[in-house]
Design a protein around this motif. Sequence first.
Motif, short mmCIF file in Angstrom:
data_model
loop_
_atom_site.label_atom_id
_atom_site.label_comp_id
_atom_site.label_asym_id
_atom_site.label_seq_id
_atom_site.Cartn_x
_atom_site.Cartn_y
_atom_site.Cartn_z
N ASN A 1 0.86 -1.26 0.10
CA ASN A 1 0.05 0.24 -0.05
C ASN A 1 0.83 1.07 -0.02
N LEU A 2 0.32 2.35 -0.64
CA LEU A 2 0.69 3.69 -0.51
C LEU A 2 -0.21 4.32 0.71
N GLU A 3 0.65 4.97 1.59
CA GLU A 3 -0.19 5.85 2.44
C GLU A 3 0.20 7.31 2.31
N TYR B 1 4.19 10.85 2.51
CA TYR B 1 4.05 9.85 1.60
C TYR B 1 4.74 8.49 2.22
N VAL B 2 4.33 7.46 2.27
CA VAL B 2 5.01 6.15 2.82
C VAL B 2 4.72 5.04 1.68
N GLU B 3 5.60 4.57 0.76
CA GLU B 3 5.28 3.57 -0.11
C GLU B 3 6.53 2.65 -0.45
N PRO B 4 6.10 1.53 -0.99
CA PRO B 4 7.29 0.55 -1.17
C PRO B 4 8.35 1.07 -1.97
N TYR C 1 11.03 0.88 3.07
CA TYR C 1 10.05 1.78 2.51
C TYR C 1 10.37 3.35 2.40
N ALA C 2 10.02 3.84 1.40
CA ALA C 2 10.47 5.19 0.71
C ALA C 2 9.40 6.21 1.50
#
Length: 330
Positions: free
Chosen positions: A261-263, A277-280, A306-307
């Motif tokens: 998921n992207l948060e 933003y937190v994303e793979p 995570y990025a």
Amino acid sequence: MPGKHRRANNARRTVALLFAALAWTAGAAEAQDRDVRHWLDRMALAVTNLDYRGSLVYARGDALEAMQIFHRVREGQVEERLVSMSGIHREVLRNADGVRCIFPDRQSVVMDARIAEPWFPVIPSEQVADPGTRYDFHLGNVERIAGMEAQVVEIVPKDQFRYGFRLWLEVDTGMLLKSLHLDRNGRPIEQLMFTDLEIGAMISDADLRPSVREEGFLQVTFPKTPDAGPPEESRSWRVARVPDGFTLRSHTQRGARAGENLEHLVFTDGLASVSVYVEPMPSTGILEGAKELGSVNIFGAQVDGYAVTALGAVPPATVRLMARSVRAVP
């Protein structure tokens, strides 16, 4: 004995004068707050509800851009067209459906139904009376901008985690004629100023139509997301260090890849906002460290594979603090 009575009377007079001075100061401060709120309310109404056309310049660092704007309100609905007059040719149209950006040189159109905010800043006047506000508000002098008299409003941050503003508001309508984004030392970061403005102009349908044909252009659309209700803390991630005054305004989550998921978390202090933003981790790598785009600062980091990216129209220290403090929820 008479000397003692005189000293007692003098002491009572001194105390009475002190209380009178404190009461006058409190009353003056309250009156100043009312005046500032009055001007901010007028500005919010003017930039959204008036019909106008004008030419303006936008300055960021060494870059200077000239634009034209057409703004009309019909039956409570805002219609607006912004046209670049220098640099890359683009036109931005805003109405109840969202914002459409047309890039003739790239033969592409981006339609974003998620954006509905006005192009000019609208500052909520309740910030002035909020005891927890992280800004000081003051009225300045009356000056001339674009041939019109303008009241200056100063908004000064109380700490290093947010920027300040200086606004010039047309005295008859409250319309924003000029705005400055200021750093902690009062130096301009970004500037927006009308060089010519016609308030109450008759804006035709033709004024609000794009000047280019869009046939054959690449079309990119971002649909409107449903209202998510009150914001909830992420069950996967938390921002451990948030500057005083910033609170969570929204939290959205969507699938990025299968099982991942992207948060997106948005924090605001009422004037400034920060998106986290937190994303793979993408295969092409991520932004690491700081980047600056005018008043917008960006900071990227890696957390547990995570990025993490934090961005907003806030000082570098704010996005750096928040991005580096993102932690996975156990």
